[in-house]
Structures are given as structure tokens and as C-alpha cells.
Motif scaffolding. Sequence first.
Motif, PDB file in Angstrom:
ATOM      1  N   ALA A 213       0.533   5.262   1.512  1.00  0.00           N
ATOM      2  CA  ALA A 213      -0.218   6.206   2.342  1.00  0.00           C
ATOM      3  C   ALA A 213       0.452   7.571   2.237  1.00  0.00           C
ATOM      4  O   ALA A 213       1.676   7.670   2.180  1.00  0.00           O
ATOM      5  CB  ALA A 213      -0.257   5.748   3.796  1.00  0.00           C
TER       6      ALA A 213
ATOM      7  N   TRP B  26      -8.375   0.927   8.212  1.00  0.00           N
ATOM      8  CA  TRP B  26      -7.127   1.686   8.368  1.00  0.00           C
ATOM      9  C   TRP B  26      -6.998   2.783   7.303  1.00  0.00           C
ATOM     10  O   TRP B  26      -5.886   3.144   6.914  1.00  0.00           O
ATOM     11  CB  TRP B  26      -5.934   0.735   8.272  1.00  0.00           C
ATOM     12  N   ARG B  27      -8.114   3.315   6.855  1.00  0.00           N
ATOM     13  CA  ARG B  27      -8.073   4.350   5.824  1.00  0.00           C
ATOM     14  C   ARG B  27      -7.308   5.585   6.294  1.00  0.00           C
ATOM     15  O   ARG B  27      -6.570   6.194   5.538  1.00  0.00           O
ATOM     16  CB  ARG B  27      -9.495   4.744   5.422  1.00  0.00           C
TER      17      ARG B  27
ATOM     18  N   GLU C 259      -8.575  -2.292   4.584  1.00  0.00           N
ATOM     19  CA  GLU C 259      -8.266  -0.960   4.061  1.00  0.00           C
ATOM     20  C   GLU C 259      -9.221   0.087   4.610  1.00  0.00           C
ATOM     21  O   GLU C 259      -8.812   1.194   4.947  1.00  0.00           O
ATOM     22  CB  GLU C 259      -8.328  -0.977   2.541  1.00  0.00           C
TER      23      GLU C 259
ATOM     24  N   GLY D 244      -4.307   0.365  -1.862  1.00  0.00           N
ATOM     25  CA  GLY D 244      -3.757  -0.862  -1.302  1.00  0.00           C
ATOM     26  C   GLY D 244      -4.125  -2.053  -2.167  1.00  0.00           C
ATOM     27  O   GLY D 244      -5.109  -2.016  -2.918  1.00  0.00           O
TER      28      GLY D 244
ATOM     29  N   LEU E   6       0.840  -1.191   0.000  1.00  0.00           N
ATOM     30  CA  LEU E   6       0.000   0.000   0.000  1.00  0.00           C
ATOM     31  C   LEU E   6       0.875   1.240   0.000  1.00  0.00           C
ATOM     32  O   LEU E   6       2.055   1.205   0.331  1.00  0.00           O
ATOM     33  CB  LEU E   6      -0.960   0.017   1.193  1.00  0.00           C
TER      34      LEU E   6
ATOM     35  N   VAL F 276      -4.452   6.256   3.578  1.00  0.00           N
ATOM     36  CA  VAL F 276      -4.116   5.240   2.589  1.00  0.00           C
ATOM     37  C   VAL F 276      -4.700   5.655   1.242  1.00  0.00           C
ATOM     38  O   VAL F 276      -5.907   5.871   1.114  1.00  0.00           O
ATOM     39  CB  VAL F 276      -4.645   3.858   3.004  1.00  0.00           C
TER      40      VAL F 276
END
Length: 572
Positions: free
Chosen positions: A51, A76-77, A73, A65, A49, A62
Motif C-alpha cells: 500500500a 480495503w482499497r 481488496e 495484493g 500486499l 492498496v
Amino acid sequence: MSEGRNLASPSPKELQPLTVALLECVTPRDVARVIVERGIAVLEAEAGLVALVAENRTELEVLIGHGYADGVEQRWRRFPIDANLPLSNVVRLGVPLFVATRAEWEELFPGLRSERTRETKATVDLPLMEGGQAIGALHFSFGQERGFDKTERDFATELARQCALAMGRALARQHAELVQRRMVFLVRASAVLNETLAFEKTLHDLAHLVTPELSDYAQVAIVNSNGAVERIAVAHESPEREAIIHEFYTCYPPDPAMPSPITTAIATGQIQHIQEITDEMFQKAATNAHHLSLLRQLALTSTLTIPLITREKTLGAMTFAMSSESGRDFRPDLIDFLQELAGRAASAIENARLYADAKREIDQRMAAEAEREHAVRQREAVLIENARLVQESANLSQQQRDFHANVLSSITDGRLVLCETPNDLPRALECKETRLSITTSESIPMLRAATVNIAKKCFFPQERVSDLLTAVSEAAMNAFVHAGGGEASVFTSDDGDCIQIWITDRGKGIEYSRLPEAMFRKGYSSAGTLGHGFKMILMFADYVYVMTSPTGTTVVIKQYRDKPGPSWALTP
């Protein structure tokens, strides 16, 4: 560190296709997609990914990914830079992080044990550096424990360097395009705001201009004359959703007694930003199944309500919203831009209201003088007929011009003087009190205030002040409405017995043959608007001097402290 399979060490020739692909990328997402896909293939990674540092400089976001399980995803954006997380650490420190074994990972990041799948054995996290500052980070995870020798680390570092260079170019291009779009949008918005003084139509057009350019949904509400909050405009980028919004407000109008982002923004003068709207919030707000269905169909994910403030006065609020379909949110630069737009909208509302107030005041003054007008209607009819006969002659010789001037002077008992040249105008009085430009509707109240102060300083009686104000207001309004503005100067005599007010504009002037009709006929206007101006000036001023031509008009109003008697009553 346990031994594992080494990364292959690609040669510069193997990196060349990646370099070429990055040069062809246009957007940051293009760069991220290429680097992740090529990186996974060349490094034989399980997932990867990219970020980027968010605009608030406190979070990583992010961008793209690949290879992660469903939901990872999204969960954990966005995450904080100051947290003990692999990507956060490399961004803060600006150095790569190579984790060769699972045991090493769990020792470094004990809080992430539940997040890491059992298949992930090794990871690589690399900062994306531009100009000595981290703009983001690159991550790859591997299904086997790996040993990272110098060649492999150098290769990974080169991969991050190329990604950072390409990302920097893409971000710069994206920022330049955004600035250009915003400038174009401001030009369009300014045209909408300046198109008409009917601010309800202006705000309706502005709301539809905002969507979908800046947000998925826009609403404008103002505080009306009764102090209630009134919804003026609603717009959605989808006509179907806009229909749902109207149904929503028809079936479930907001309770004015209940706090809301709009009422709170108006009351406090502060922006109200709901960063995340969840289905739980919909369920809590809905009063029945139909209500909940409408909320879910709108699918709003965040809202931003900005108070409309001008001159420390809150006139209303603009609400913007994003939906799940667009996936957009309110970034800091967009919030700043929408604040500027709201400020311009507030100024447009204030200008329209000031103009309406000024016009209302003039209309009320004219209504109050209706009885006085009735007494001279018969005389006006004779004057209009005489003017018509004069116009029929169509001979603009000097003799006819003199005839016009003499007739008007005689009918007005010498109070109206038509001037051919600047030398025919009266000499300015001894003391120049003030000078100001008539460029906006706000200029007229300023001139009125200055006139009142000067008249009071000269001890004019209140009735004489009121008459002078009416004449000055009409003359200034003529210059503003019919000529696009002008200049006003106020002079007084040494003893304060007399006040002169000069108002000059650069308009097209009044055709000389139409002056009698313009001066005396109620409602006459060469511009197609109500033309009470000169008639009202003559009714309330002691003496009026007019010089008009195609290049402009000068009106001089002369008012004495004590109203002069008629010329026939003066002692020879």
C-alpha cells in the motif's frame, strides 16, 4: 508469545534474484508485484500486499495484493492513515510490526476481528521508508503462528528496504513522465484554444482532447446571453458511449429548475466533486427502466465539475467523469491540472466574446452611418475609376506618386495627406497624454476609454468625441487585424483645442498604387477581409496623415474641438 515455526533465513545470495528483479521494474505496480510474489514465496506467507501513501497524505491506497479472498481488496482499497490499523500504524510510527499469534492480533486490533480469517495466525507489517519518510507499507500474513527472531526480523526489514528503494525510483520516474505528458498536453490544449475565436468549436475540440488523456468523459456548458445554461460540447473516450450520452440528453434533458453539479458550480464558483457514484444513486435518479439502463451503460464512478471563471465572472463549467472500466479517479494533482485547463478555457471564451462584442459595436456604428455613405456613393465611383486609371499607368516614378498624393488631397479637400518619409508627418503636439500597445482585442476598448477621457478633459462636444472614437477604433482595428498589433500615442495641444492620435504598426503596409481604392471603396481589403477602416477614418476625422511601406504603416488622426469648415470657405 506462543512458539511456532520460524521463518527461514535467506542468505544474501538468495536475495540477489529479488534485487535484480527490482532493478528491472519500471512502474510502481511492477515493484509491488515482484515484492509481493517473491516475498510470499520466500517467506512462505499466505498472502501479501503493498500500500502507498495517497496524494492527499491522509490515506493509504492498496497498489497490489495477492492471496486474499474475493472482495477483500476492493473493500480495503483505501483506508485512513490515522486509523488503528496495522499498516496505518507502521506508516505513522515508521517502525515494523511483527504479530506472532492470533491472540496478540485481537488484543492489538479488536475492531478487526471480523475481518481476519481463522486461517491467518501471524502477520508482518513493514513501513517503506524513503528519505526518512514513509511512502507506504508492506504486509504479509501467515497460516501458522510464528516466532520472529532477530535474523528473521532483519531479513524482513531488508526486504522492505529494497522495496522502498525500488518504489522510490519507480515513483520518481512515474512523476517525471507525468510532468512531461502534462506539459505536452498543455501545448496541444493551448494550440486548440488559440486556433480560432469561434469558442464553440474550440470547446468541442478541447473536450475531445481531454478524453481519454485525462478523463473518460468531458462536457462543457456555458451561460448564454439569456442567462440559461447551454451545453456546448460532450465527449467520451468511447464513440459508442458518446452516442449513449447524446441519447441520454435527448430523451432526458436536465430540468433547469433542479439543482445539479453544473448549476451549483456556476452559482457558487466552487468545484463540485462527487467522489463515488453508486448504483443506488442511479436507481434514485432514474425515472424509468430505459433511463436507468442508460445510466448503467455509462458506468460513471466519479465526476468533477469545475466552474469556468475569469475576472471574477463565471462563464460556465467543465465536467469531467471517470467510469468503472478505466478504474481511474480524480487525484489532487489531476484536479489541480484540470483547474488550470479550465482557467485557460475560460480566458479563451472571454477573449472570443470580447472580440465579438467589439466587432458587433463596429458593425452597428457602420450601419448607423449608412445614410451618410449613400450621399457620397456617386463620388466614390468617380474616385475608384480615377484610381483604376492611375493604377493602369504602372509607372511608380516620383511624379506619379506626387500625382496620387495631390489627387487624394484634393478630393478630400486636403483632409488626407500621404507622407513619403517621417519628416512629412505632422509634428507631434505639445502634450503627450498616453501611450499603449495594441496587442489584443482588449487593447482597443482601452484606447477608446483613454481617448474619451482625454477628449472630455479638453472639453470636446459629444458629437466630436463620437466622431473621434469611430476614427480611432477603425485605425486601431486595422493595426490589430491586418498587422498583428501596434502602438498608439495620444497628444494634445497646450490649449486643448486639438487632439492627435498616432497609430503605428509593423505590418506589410498598403501597396501605394492601391491607396485610393483602399481609402474610398466600401468593403475593400488587401487581406481578404472587410476593409471599412480607412473609409470610416476619413468620414469622421478632420485630418488624416498616412505613411505606409512594406515595413509598416503610421496613421495620424488630427481632430479639433470645433469641426473645421471646408478649405474653400476659409478667409484667404
